[in-house]
Write a protein that holds these residues in place. Structure first.
Motif, mmCIF file in Angstrom:
data_model
loop_
_atom_site.group_PDB
_atom_site.id
_atom_site.type_symbol
_atom_site.label_atom_id
_atom_site.label_comp_id
_atom_site.label_asym_id
_atom_site.label_seq_id
_atom_site.Cartn_x
_atom_site.Cartn_y
_atom_site.Cartn_z
ATOM 1 N N THR A 289 0.819 -1.204 0.030
ATOM 2 C CA THR A 289 -0.043 0.028 0.015
ATOM 3 C C THR A 289 0.900 1.147 -0.135
ATOM 4 O O THR A 289 0.774 2.317 -0.694
ATOM 5 N N ALA A 290 1.882 1.202 0.674
ATOM 6 C CA ALA A 290 2.933 2.367 0.878
ATOM 7 C C ALA A 290 3.167 2.763 -0.517
ATOM 8 O O ALA A 290 3.581 3.956 -1.015
ATOM 9 N N ILE A 291 3.907 1.750 -1.369
ATOM 10 C CA ILE A 291 4.503 1.943 -2.566
ATOM 11 C C ILE A 291 3.408 2.348 -3.512
ATOM 12 O O ILE A 291 3.688 3.164 -4.228
ATOM 13 N N GLY A 292 2.286 1.730 -3.203
ATOM 14 C CA GLY A 292 1.201 2.381 -4.292
ATOM 15 C C GLY A 292 0.558 3.896 -4.043
ATOM 16 O O GLY A 292 0.672 4.605 -5.071
ATOM 17 N N LEU A 293 0.719 4.260 -2.741
ATOM 18 C CA LEU A 293 0.557 5.662 -2.514
ATOM 19 C C LEU A 293 1.517 6.379 -2.972
ATOM 20 O O LEU A 293 1.520 7.531 -3.303
ATOM 21 N N PHE A 294 2.943 5.938 -2.750
ATOM 22 C CA PHE A 294 4.195 6.894 -3.354
ATOM 23 C C PHE A 294 4.291 6.983 -4.661
ATOM 24 O O PHE A 294 4.457 8.003 -5.141
ATOM 25 N N LEU A 295 3.655 6.052 -5.346
ATOM 26 C CA LEU A 295 3.779 6.222 -7.058
ATOM 27 C C LEU A 295 2.440 7.097 -7.386
ATOM 28 O O LEU A 295 2.460 7.631 -8.202
ATOM 29 N N LEU A 296 1.320 7.093 -6.527
ATOM 30 C CA LEU A 296 0.305 8.015 -6.875
ATOM 31 C C LEU A 296 0.579 9.278 -6.588
ATOM 32 O O LEU A 296 0.253 10.483 -7.274
ATOM 33 N N GLN A 297 1.554 9.595 -5.634
ATOM 34 C CA GLN A 297 2.083 10.850 -4.970
ATOM 35 C C GLN A 297 2.967 11.367 -6.304
ATOM 36 O O GLN A 297 2.896 12.564 -6.450
ATOM 37 N N TRP A 659 15.853 -12.322 -4.545
ATOM 38 C CA TRP A 659 15.338 -10.601 -4.814
ATOM 39 C C TRP A 659 16.219 -10.443 -6.357
ATOM 40 O O TRP A 659 17.270 -11.083 -6.557
ATOM 41 N N ASN A 660 15.425 -9.379 -6.712
ATOM 42 C CA ASN A 660 15.985 -8.893 -8.031
ATOM 43 C C ASN A 660 16.687 -7.600 -7.745
ATOM 44 O O ASN A 660 16.082 -6.462 -7.881
ATOM 45 N N GLY A 735 8.314 -0.194 -7.368
ATOM 46 C CA GLY A 735 7.027 -1.081 -7.847
ATOM 47 C C GLY A 735 6.977 -2.418 -8.279
ATOM 48 O O GLY A 735 6.442 -3.644 -8.011
ATOM 49 N N VAL A 736 7.786 -2.511 -9.599
ATOM 50 C CA VAL A 736 8.033 -3.656 -10.195
ATOM 51 C C VAL A 736 8.973 -4.504 -9.405
ATOM 52 O O VAL A 736 8.507 -5.832 -9.102
ATOM 53 N N PHE A 737 9.740 -4.367 -8.537
ATOM 54 C CA PHE A 737 10.359 -5.076 -7.578
ATOM 55 C C PHE A 737 9.385 -5.616 -6.565
ATOM 56 O O PHE A 737 9.614 -6.867 -6.461
ATOM 57 N N LEU A 738 8.575 -5.008 -6.167
ATOM 58 C CA LEU A 738 7.238 -5.746 -5.312
ATOM 59 C C LEU A 738 6.737 -6.735 -5.900
ATOM 60 O O LEU A 738 6.404 -7.744 -5.231
ATOM 61 N N PHE A 739 6.172 -6.236 -7.103
ATOM 62 C CA PHE A 739 5.283 -7.085 -7.836
ATOM 63 C C PHE A 739 5.971 -8.416 -8.485
ATOM 64 O O PHE A 739 5.359 -9.478 -8.230
ATOM 65 N N ASP A 740 7.416 -8.420 -8.617
ATOM 66 C CA ASP A 740 8.112 -9.629 -8.748
ATOM 67 C C ASP A 740 8.210 -10.192 -7.724
ATOM 68 O O ASP A 740 7.915 -11.549 -7.765
ATOM 69 N N LEU A 741 8.388 -9.717 -6.512
ATOM 70 C CA LEU A 741 8.461 -10.633 -5.174
ATOM 71 C C LEU A 741 7.065 -11.162 -5.059
ATOM 72 O O LEU A 741 6.840 -12.451 -4.459
ATOM 73 N N ILE A 742 5.995 -10.673 -5.228
ATOM 74 C CA ILE A 742 4.657 -10.971 -5.086
ATOM 75 C C ILE A 742 4.500 -12.249 -5.960
ATOM 76 O O ILE A 742 3.884 -13.285 -5.446
ATOM 77 N N LYS A 743 4.756 -12.225 -7.166
ATOM 78 C CA LYS A 743 4.740 -13.177 -8.108
ATOM 79 C C LYS A 743 5.323 -14.423 -7.710
ATOM 80 O O LYS A 743 4.975 -15.567 -7.860
ATOM 81 N N LYS A 744 6.652 -14.226 -7.412
ATOM 82 C CA LYS A 744 7.643 -15.240 -6.775
ATOM 83 C C LYS A 744 6.748 -16.061 -5.554
ATOM 84 O O LYS A 744 6.935 -17.274 -5.656
ATOM 85 N N ALA A 745 6.277 -15.350 -4.731
ATOM 86 C CA ALA A 745 5.695 -15.780 -3.476
ATOM 87 C C ALA A 745 4.509 -16.684 -3.894
ATOM 88 O O ALA A 745 4.276 -17.808 -3.358
ATOM 89 N N ILE A 746 3.796 -16.350 -4.854
ATOM 90 C CA ILE A 746 2.464 -16.951 -5.321
ATOM 91 C C ILE A 746 2.906 -18.383 -6.243
ATOM 92 O O ILE A 746 2.352 -19.386 -5.646
ATOM 93 N N THR A 747 3.916 -18.213 -6.657
ATOM 94 C CA THR A 747 4.381 -19.478 -7.656
ATOM 95 C C THR A 747 5.323 -20.345 -6.836
ATOM 96 O O THR A 747 5.614 -21.441 -7.379
#
Length: 752
Positions: A289-297, A659-660, A735-747
């Motif tokens: 959420t913090a990174i999402g708000l950061f990108l919006l900011q 981690w990437n 943001g891409v770094f976090l998305f990559d981690l989430i994808k790895k955690a799911i798979t």
């Protein structure tokens, strides 16, 4: 008595003494604030404005965005004028033209220099005179000369047209980044005029028995007799002497102290063996959420910056009708607080169970409920601010659910109360999980208690904003606003971060517990010595007495003292990244801590002191030099630190996931290079151009379209695009770094 006990006693003494001074000066501000008269009337008894008009006008000002559309007493945004300085200049020109016509039959600009000087002296005698009378029934009256009433009428008519939709002023509205029909209702515009007049009246009316105004002769305008007071000069000089003495004492202390050698790091990561608890796993959503708000900011920041050249359009699209400048700037500044606070609150929820090894019952449910509550407050307050600025609310409803108008505390009162409630829930969750660690007698107990004390302060001190009521005098509102902005954000979050970093490094075996205790206790004492009373440097020209200048100048200088040794901290932290092979896992988290140290020195230290002394702030308050310090300190220190803390926590949450680091490397350098380009290629030179304009022609001129939309300044605004794009790329990489981690955690394959 041990050195730690002595330092702890010193810390308690600093806290008691500092808050005693702050509260005492707050009482003095209340007693000497610029009064809101029952009526402002001509010598013939014709009422120009009433006190109720001023109070309602303040609510109108707040509903249209308040500090987010121009500024009052130098506090607010930078594209539209400072309404105080603008009103005074326009009233002075109208007064001079009226008298020149009466005496010489021509406008002021056409008479000789000698005659102009004579009329300017008459202007100062009229406009600066204190004509306040208090009657036996408690009513307060202010008498205005007939000439001044006529001049006020000229300015009032201009503002009635400006804040409405008069096509004659469309070009000016665009230069000010104001949407058409900023305040559509005529009655509200008339009330707004009353409030803006009152702010200007306080800035030009001399205190009884003194030769300076309620705002200590701010804004600078030699034609009106507003020049720096002796307090501005003397306390500025003494503050520099105080700074040199403080830096010298700190270096002496640092050189004389025995510094423990760093311990030999463990062969394996001490944190890696600890599996995250259920509540700690639930914290991951806070960081997303913090990174999402950061990108919006970042996105809203690009729009807000662009409005400096196209006040109503975004590359030709009429965006201001949907998202006016006052809304985008509100969201941009508010999201800065929201995303950083979310990251730090998540860190607190993660670190508390890690310290105690204890997971309270229902902790995970509490973490999830708090996250939902924070999301509701963020989205609800943003929606309310948009509705408020678009004038969909009546003034009472706007106060509750819309836009409160005070920078960094813009959210409506209901959202403000709900946010405080969320912080108290967070405090309860941290308390429940950290309690066992507070009872332990280990060597880190003092630091853990400082960490917990900072959590208590974070949970409670946001409530200082609730002391501002619907009709609170602006001088008092500014006093409480800076309790939140300076004490809550710059004070107790700083203490929290210092403690968390020390605890993390001790747990990693990179520094000794005894060294961490001494360092954190000493750093906290030094920081709060200047940091608490240093709050007053924001109040020099907000209707406060001159005693605020003395206290604020001396102690805000001390805020810079701890930063003199920040280079040692940066080097030592940088060396830790290679203390052991497994430390590579924390490489980029530590690099963000190094960046925090760098920006602490540059943004908070150098650029902060550039504007902090009274004589400096007198000329540059509300110019782009303020934005220079704000961006470098807020993002450079608190933003970088927030990202570093997140990465430490995410490292523990992701276990064996690869981690990437390439993305983190790109993010780190893009964010830092982009921020540096933004600050030094655009904001700083713009601020210097305005600084020269103030000295040469007065404060009003530096905030006028002649300067703001000059070729040089507009070119610098366009040049800022370079830094903005690089910085935005850094946010996207995170943001891409976090998305990559989430994808790895799911798979990733599930383990028992």
């Amino acid at each position: 008595m041990s050195k730690q006990k002595i330092t702890a006693i010193a810390l308690l003494m600093v806290l008691v003494a500092s808050f005693t001074v702050l509260l005492s000066l707050g009482s003095e501000i209340y007693q000497t604030k610029p009064p809101i008269a029952t009526q402002y009337a001509s010598t013939n008894g014709d009422v120009v404005f009433s006190g109720k008009d001023v109070e309602q006008g303040q609510l109108v000002w707040r509903s249209m965005g308040g500090h987010q559309l121009g500024s009052v007493w130098g506090h607010g945004s930078y594209v539209a004028p400072d309404w105080t300085a603008d009103w005074l200049h326009r009233e002075a020109q109208a007064w001079l033209d009226i008298v020149a016509q009466q005496q010489y039959g021509v406008e002021f600009a056409k008479i000789t220099t000698e005659k102009q000087a004579g009329l300017e002296q008459l202007l100062r005698e009229d406009i600066r005179k204190n004509t306040i009378t208090e009657n036996s029934d408690g009513t307060i009256h202010v008498a205005l000369s007939e000439t001044r009433v006529a001049a006020i009428k000229v300015v009032s008519d201009h503002y009635l047209s400006l804040f409405g939709s008069d096509p004659k002023l469309s070009s000016l509205r665009e230069q000010y980044a104001m949407k058409e029909g900023t305040v559509p209702d005529l009655a509200r515009r008339e009330q707004l005029n009353a409030f803006l007049f009152w702010g200007a009246w306080a800035a030009i009316t001399e205190r009884e028995g003194e030769d300076y105004t309620f705002t200590n002769n701010w804004p600078f305008d030699p034609q009106l007799g507003n020049k720096p007071t002796s307090d501005n000069v003397v306390w500025s000089v003494l503050s520099i002497v105080f700074l040199i003495a403080g830096v010298g004492a700190l270096i002496w202390h640092h050189a004389s102290c025995k510094h423990d050698e760093l311990p030999t790091p463990a062969k394996q990561d001490p944190l890696f063996k600890n599996k995250p608890t259920k509540s700690q796993k639930a914290v991951y959503k806070y960081f997303v959420t913090a990174i999402g708000l950061f990108l919006l900011q970042i996105f809203l920041g690009s729009i807000t910056a662009h409005y400096a050249v196209e006040g109503q359009d975004f590359y030709g699209f009429p965006l201001a009708e949907i998202l006016p400048y006052s809304v985008t700037r509100t969201w941009h500044t508010q999201l800065a607080v929201f995303w950083i606070a979310t990251a730090w609150l998540g860190t607190g929820l993660y670190i508390a169970p890690a310290l105690s090894g204890y997971e309270p019952k229902f902790q995970r449910i509490g973490v999830n409920v708090l996250w939902v509550a924070l999301v509701v407050v963020v989205l609800g307050s943003m929606a309310g601010e948009w509705l408020g600025v678009q004038q969909y609310f009546d003034l009472d409803m706007n106060f509750l659910f819309g836009h409160q108008g005070y920078e960094y505390i813009d959210l409506g009162r209901v959202w403000q109360v709900l946010l405080l409630g969320g912080l108290l829930i967070w405090l309860a969750l941290v308390t429940a999980s950290i309690r066992p660690a507070l009872k332990e007698q280990g060597e880190m107990r003092p630091v853990i208690w400082i960490l917990y004390a900072s959590c208590v302060a974070i949970g409670l001190f946001y409530g200082a904003g609730l002391f501002m009521g619907k009709h609170t005098n602006l001088a008092i509102a500014e006093y409480w606003r800076w309790w939140v902005v300076h004490l809550w954000v710059e004070g107790f979050f700083e203490t929290f971060a210092t403690s968390v970093i020390a605890l993390m490094l001790v747990r990693l075996g990179l520094i000794r517990g005894r060294s961490a205790n001494s360092a954190v206790l000493f750093a906290t004492v030094i920081f709060l010595t200047g940091g608490l009373i240093g709050t007053l440097h924001h109040l020099y020209f907000t209707g406060a007495p001159t005693s605020v200048i003395a206290w604020g100048a001396m102690f805000s200088a001390l805020e810079v003292v701890p930063l003199a040794l920040i280079g040692f901290e940066a080097v030592e932290t940088y060396r830790m990244r290679k203390a052991s092979p497994w430390m590579e896992r924390y490489h980029w988290a530590i690099m963000f801590f190094v960046a925090t140290a760098f920006w602490n020195l540059v943004g908070a230290g150098m650029l902060g002191f550039l504007i902090n002394p009274p004589i400096s702030l007198y000329f540059v308050q509300g110019l782009n030099l303020t934005a220079t310090h704000g961006h470098a300190a807020f993002m450079g220190v608190y933003g970088m630190l927030g990202i570093g803390l997140m990465l430490f926590c995410i490292r523990g949450l992701t276990g064996n996931l690869l981690w990437n680091d390439g993305l983190l490397k790109k993010a780190f350098w893009s964010l830092n290079i982009g921020l540096a380009a933004m600050v030094f290629m655009s904001l700083l030179p713009m601020g210097l151009i305005q600084f020269f304009a103030v000295i040469e022609n007065g404060y009003w001129f530096a905030r006028s379209p002649e300067v703001i939309h000059s070729a040089a300044v507009e070119n610098l605004v366009w040049l800022r695009t370079v830094g903005d794009v690089i910085f935005a790329a850094g946010g996207l990489f995170i943001g891409v770094f976090l998305f990559d981690l989430i994808k790895k955690a799911i798979t990733a394959p599930k383990t028992a």
